[in-house]
Design a protein around this motif. Structure first.
Motif, PDB file in Angstrom:
ATOM      1  N   ARG A 192      67.643  -0.944   3.591  1.00  0.00           N
ATOM      2  CA  ARG A 192      67.343  -0.050   2.458  1.00  0.00           C
ATOM      3  C   ARG A 192      65.810   0.019   2.185  1.00  0.00           C
ATOM      4  O   ARG A 192      65.325  -1.025   1.857  1.00  0.00           O
ATOM      5  CB  ARG A 192      67.948  -0.291   1.347  1.00  0.00           C
ATOM      6  N   SER A 193      65.153   1.243   2.319  1.00  0.00           N
ATOM      7  CA  SER A 193      63.737   1.186   2.441  1.00  0.00           C
ATOM      8  C   SER A 193      63.393   2.957   2.492  1.00  0.00           C
ATOM      9  O   SER A 193      64.299   3.617   2.710  1.00  0.00           O
ATOM     10  CB  SER A 193      63.045   0.409   3.335  1.00  0.00           C
ATOM     11  N   PRO A 194      62.048   3.395   2.205  1.00  0.00           N
ATOM     12  CA  PRO A 194      61.590   4.485   2.309  1.00  0.00           C
ATOM     13  C   PRO A 194      62.351   5.497   3.448  1.00  0.00           C
ATOM     14  O   PRO A 194      62.292   4.872   4.822  1.00  0.00           O
ATOM     15  CB  PRO A 194      60.240   4.774   2.229  1.00  0.00           C
ATOM     16  N   PHE A 195      62.813   6.564   3.349  1.00  0.00           N
ATOM     17  CA  PHE A 195      63.055   7.443   4.571  1.00  0.00           C
ATOM     18  C   PHE A 195      62.116   8.217   5.121  1.00  0.00           C
ATOM     19  O   PHE A 195      62.052   8.479   6.327  1.00  0.00           O
ATOM     20  CB  PHE A 195      64.226   8.436   3.984  1.00  0.00           C
ATOM     21  N   ASN A 196      61.132   8.656   4.249  1.00  0.00           N
ATOM     22  CA  ASN A 196      59.834   9.403   4.527  1.00  0.00           C
ATOM     23  C   ASN A 196      58.727   8.766   4.768  1.00  0.00           C
ATOM     24  O   ASN A 196      58.065   8.278   3.992  1.00  0.00           O
ATOM     25  CB  ASN A 196      59.973  10.531   3.612  1.00  0.00           C
ATOM     26  N   ILE A 197      58.456   8.663   6.106  1.00  0.00           N
ATOM     27  CA  ILE A 197      57.152   7.519   6.385  1.00  0.00           C
ATOM     28  C   ILE A 197      56.409   8.657   7.367  1.00  0.00           C
ATOM     29  O   ILE A 197      56.777   9.090   8.587  1.00  0.00           O
ATOM     30  CB  ILE A 197      57.749   6.152   6.627  1.00  0.00           C
ATOM     31  N   ALA A 198      55.024   8.586   7.285  1.00  0.00           N
ATOM     32  CA  ALA A 198      53.892   8.990   8.139  1.00  0.00           C
ATOM     33  C   ALA A 198      53.168   7.701   8.331  1.00  0.00           C
ATOM     34  O   ALA A 198      52.387   7.546   7.451  1.00  0.00           O
ATOM     35  CB  ALA A 198      53.381  10.168   7.888  1.00  0.00           C
ATOM     36  N   ILE A 199      53.227   7.186   9.590  1.00  0.00           N
ATOM     37  CA  ILE A 199      52.554   5.808   9.827  1.00  0.00           C
ATOM     38  C   ILE A 199      50.743   6.493  10.607  1.00  0.00           C
ATOM     39  O   ILE A 199      51.095   7.198  11.582  1.00  0.00           O
ATOM     40  CB  ILE A 199      53.237   4.868  10.901  1.00  0.00           C
ATOM     41  N   ARG A 220      52.589   9.114  13.308  1.00  0.00           N
ATOM     42  CA  ARG A 220      53.660   9.040  13.755  1.00  0.00           C
ATOM     43  C   ARG A 220      54.929   9.222  12.387  1.00  0.00           C
ATOM     44  O   ARG A 220      54.609   8.357  11.672  1.00  0.00           O
ATOM     45  CB  ARG A 220      54.063   7.795  14.407  1.00  0.00           C
ATOM     46  N   MET A 221      55.655   9.785  12.453  1.00  0.00           N
ATOM     47  CA  MET A 221      56.589  10.427  11.369  1.00  0.00           C
ATOM     48  C   MET A 221      58.074   9.829  11.608  1.00  0.00           C
ATOM     49  O   MET A 221      58.506   9.582  12.960  1.00  0.00           O
ATOM     50  CB  MET A 221      56.501  11.694  11.015  1.00  0.00           C
ATOM     51  N   THR A 222      58.667   9.470  10.839  1.00  0.00           N
ATOM     52  CA  THR A 222      60.152   9.229  10.842  1.00  0.00           C
ATOM     53  C   THR A 222      60.928  10.370  11.194  1.00  0.00           C
ATOM     54  O   THR A 222      62.062  10.614  11.723  1.00  0.00           O
ATOM     55  CB  THR A 222      60.682   8.570   9.479  1.00  0.00           C
ATOM     56  N   ASP A 223      60.315  11.651  10.705  1.00  0.00           N
ATOM     57  CA  ASP A 223      60.926  13.031  11.156  1.00  0.00           C
ATOM     58  C   ASP A 223      59.752  13.962  11.179  1.00  0.00           C
ATOM     59  O   ASP A 223      59.388  14.387  10.178  1.00  0.00           O
ATOM     60  CB  ASP A 223      62.093  13.218  10.322  1.00  0.00           C
ATOM     61  N   LEU A 270      48.183  17.266   3.738  1.00  0.00           N
ATOM     62  CA  LEU A 270      49.453  17.071   4.509  1.00  0.00           C
ATOM     63  C   LEU A 270      50.304  17.041   3.435  1.00  0.00           C
ATOM     64  O   LEU A 270      50.448  16.540   2.576  1.00  0.00           O
ATOM     65  CB  LEU A 270      49.087  15.621   5.019  1.00  0.00           C
ATOM     66  N   GLU A 271      51.672  17.924   3.716  1.00  0.00           N
ATOM     67  CA  GLU A 271      52.679  17.882   2.758  1.00  0.00           C
ATOM     68  C   GLU A 271      53.953  17.456   3.447  1.00  0.00           C
ATOM     69  O   GLU A 271      54.397  17.637   4.542  1.00  0.00           O
ATOM     70  CB  GLU A 271      52.998  19.525   2.629  1.00  0.00           C
ATOM     71  N   LEU A 272      54.734  16.700   2.705  1.00  0.00           N
ATOM     72  CA  LEU A 272      55.978  16.299   3.075  1.00  0.00           C
ATOM     73  C   LEU A 272      56.981  17.222   2.192  1.00  0.00           C
ATOM     74  O   LEU A 272      57.005  17.148   1.031  1.00  0.00           O
ATOM     75  CB  LEU A 272      56.273  14.935   2.494  1.00  0.00           C
ATOM     76  N   SER A 273      57.737  18.151   3.006  1.00  0.00           N
ATOM     77  CA  SER A 273      58.175  19.066   2.464  1.00  0.00           C
ATOM     78  C   SER A 273      59.772  19.131   2.187  1.00  0.00           C
ATOM     79  O   SER A 273      60.314  19.765   1.566  1.00  0.00           O
ATOM     80  CB  SER A 273      58.075  20.526   3.350  1.00  0.00           C
ATOM     81  N   GLN A 274      60.259  17.951   2.781  1.00  0.00           N
ATOM     82  CA  GLN A 274      61.743  17.951   2.626  1.00  0.00           C
ATOM     83  C   GLN A 274      62.171  16.547   3.159  1.00  0.00           C
ATOM     84  O   GLN A 274      61.669  15.611   3.621  1.00  0.00           O
ATOM     85  CB  GLN A 274      62.545  18.909   3.812  1.00  0.00           C
ATOM     86  N   GLN A 275      63.468  15.884   2.981  1.00  0.00           N
ATOM     87  CA  GLN A 275      63.982  14.824   3.287  1.00  0.00           C
ATOM     88  C   GLN A 275      63.972  14.582   4.729  1.00  0.00           C
ATOM     89  O   GLN A 275      64.501  15.402   5.362  1.00  0.00           O
ATOM     90  CB  GLN A 275      65.401  14.588   2.471  1.00  0.00           C
ATOM     91  N   SER A 276      63.526  13.471   5.165  1.00  0.00           N
ATOM     92  CA  SER A 276      63.625  13.400   6.731  1.00  0.00           C
ATOM     93  C   SER A 276      64.997  12.763   6.962  1.00  0.00           C
ATOM     94  O   SER A 276      65.633  12.226   6.434  1.00  0.00           O
ATOM     95  CB  SER A 276      62.724  11.940   6.938  1.00  0.00           C
ATOM     96  N   GLN A 277      65.304  13.392   8.287  1.00  0.00           N
ATOM     97  CA  GLN A 277      66.716  12.953   9.079  1.00  0.00           C
ATOM     98  C   GLN A 277      66.318  11.532   9.612  1.00  0.00           C
ATOM     99  O   GLN A 277      66.117  11.461  10.775  1.00  0.00           O
ATOM    100  CB  GLN A 277      67.108  13.894   9.894  1.00  0.00           C
ATOM    101  N   TYR A 278      66.378  10.456   8.791  1.00  0.00           N
ATOM    102  CA  TYR A 278      66.147   9.124   9.296  1.00  0.00           C
ATOM    103  C   TYR A 278      66.884   8.166   8.704  1.00  0.00           C
ATOM    104  O   TYR A 278      67.116   8.336   7.516  1.00  0.00           O
ATOM    105  CB  TYR A 278      64.661   9.040   9.157  1.00  0.00           C
ATOM    106  N   SER A 279      67.648   7.117   9.125  1.00  0.00           N
ATOM    107  CA  SER A 279      68.209   6.152   8.264  1.00  0.00           C
ATOM    108  C   SER A 279      67.605   4.843   8.841  1.00  0.00           C
ATOM    109  O   SER A 279      67.994   4.200  10.037  1.00  0.00           O
ATOM    110  CB  SER A 279      69.721   6.185   9.181  1.00  0.00           C
ATOM    111  N   PRO A 280      66.973   4.213   7.894  1.00  0.00           N
ATOM    112  CA  PRO A 280      66.394   2.621   8.023  1.00  0.00           C
ATOM    113  C   PRO A 280      67.431   1.792   8.275  1.00  0.00           C
ATOM    114  O   PRO A 280      68.530   1.813   7.780  1.00  0.00           O
ATOM    115  CB  PRO A 280      65.356   2.488   7.008  1.00  0.00           C
ATOM    116  N   ARG A 281      67.272   0.826   9.019  1.00  0.00           N
ATOM    117  CA  ARG A 281      68.280  -0.230   9.388  1.00  0.00           C
ATOM    118  C   ARG A 281      68.530  -0.971   8.037  1.00  0.00           C
ATOM    119  O   ARG A 281      69.709  -1.312   7.775  1.00  0.00           O
ATOM    120  CB  ARG A 281      67.793  -1.191  10.394  1.00  0.00           C
TER     121      ARG A 281
END
Length: 231
Positions: free
Chosen positions: A75-82, A44-47, A62-73
Motif C-alpha cells: 500500500r503506497s501511492p499509485f501515481n508516480i513519475a520518477i 518514468r511513470m507508473t502509468d 506537467l499534469e497528472l490528469s487521472q488515476q494511474s492503472q497501477y497496483s503497488p505490491r
C-alpha cells in the motif's frame, strides 16, 4: 504501461528561467520547467496515460490528469513519475504544486525521494487534514507505508484548483533528518529522522488525486559521494 522498475541513468541538467535560488554548500544538479514537451521523457511513470505536459496561460506544466492503472505490491501511492537521473543523497528539492481535485481530508499531492525500487522509498503526503494515513512523511520498506514524522502541522490549505504553492524538502544523509516546507520556507510543516535508505531517486505524484507540477529543482551536497559498488 511502462514498468516503474525501468529507469534511465544518464545524467542531465536542463535550463530554466524560474528562480535563482542558491543553497550554500549545495550544487544544482537538476532543474526542469516543463517548457518543452520532450521534458516528459526525463521521467518514468507508473502509468504513462495519466501524465502529460499541457499549456496553461502561464506556460507549460506537467499534469497528472487521472488515476494511474497501477497496483503497488505494498500500500503506497499509485501515481508516480520518477526522475530518471540523478540519484541523490543529501539534497534540497524545490517545486511548485497545484492540486486540481476536490476538497476532502486526504486531498493530496506527494513527493518521492530516496527511491530504491517500487517497494523501497520515502514519500511525503501533503494533505488537507492529518490522520494515520495522511499528511505525513512515509517509509515504504518492503511493507505497507509507515508514517515516520516526529512533527507535523494541522494540515494545509490547497485553496482553489488554480492555486499554486511552493514546496521545499531538505534531507541530510548523515543525520537522517527530513524537513518539508509548504509556502513558508522558514517553518517546516513536517519533520522526520530516518536512515533506512541512502542515495536514491526523486519523484512526483499523488496517492489518489490529480495535480500539476512546475519548476522542479534539485540541489545535492557538494563533495558527498555515492557508495561505490562492491564489484
Amino acid at each position: 504501461m511502462k514498468s516503474f522498475h525501468l529507469f534511465i541513468f544518464s545524467f542531465m541538467i536542463y535550463g530554466s528561467t524560474y528562480g535563482q535560488s542558491q543553497h550554500e554548500g549545495y550544487e544544482l544538479v537538476f532543474e526542469e520547467n516543463f517548457e518543452s514537451y520532450q521534458a516528459i521523457s526525463h521521467f518514468r511513470m507508473t502509468d504513462d496515460k495519466a501524465w502529460q505536459i499541457i499549456e496553461t496561460p502561464n506556460g507549460k506544466v506537467l499534469e497528472l490528469s487521472q488515476q494511474s492503472q497501477y497496483s503497488p505490491r505494498f500500500r503506497s501511492p499509485f501515481n508516480i513519475a520518477i526522475v530518471n537521473s540523478p540519484e541523490v543523497g543529501s539534497f534540497i528539492m524545490e517545486i511548485d504544486l497545484q492540486q486540481t481535485g476536490r476538497e476532502y481530508g486526504h486531498r493530496d499531492l506527494c513527493l518521492i525521494f530516496g527511491a530504491q525500487n517500487p517497494e523501497n522509498f520515502y514519500y511525503t503526503h501533503i494533505a488537507s487534514v492529518p490522520d494515520p494515513h495522511a499528511h505525513n512523511i512515509f517509509l515504504v520498506n518492503n511493507e505497507e507505508r509507515k508514517a515516520i514524522a516526529t512533527k507535523i502541522n494541522n494540515g494545509i490549505d490547497w485553496g482553489t484548483t488554480d492555486s499554486w504553492h511552493h514546496i521545499k524538502i531538505i534531507r541530510d544523509l548523515e543525520s537522517g533528518s527530513i524537513e518539508v516546507y509548504f509556502d513558508d520556507m522558514e517553518q517546516p510543516i513536517m519533520v522526520a529522522s530516518d536512515l533506512h535508505f541512502g542515495f536514491g531517486k526523486i519523484g512526483l505524484g499523488s496517492f489518489d488525486d490529480t495535480g500539476r507540477y512546475d519548476n522542479l529543482k534539485i540541489w545535492t551536497k557538494k563533495n558527498e559521494e555515492a557508495p561505490k559498488p562492491f564489484f
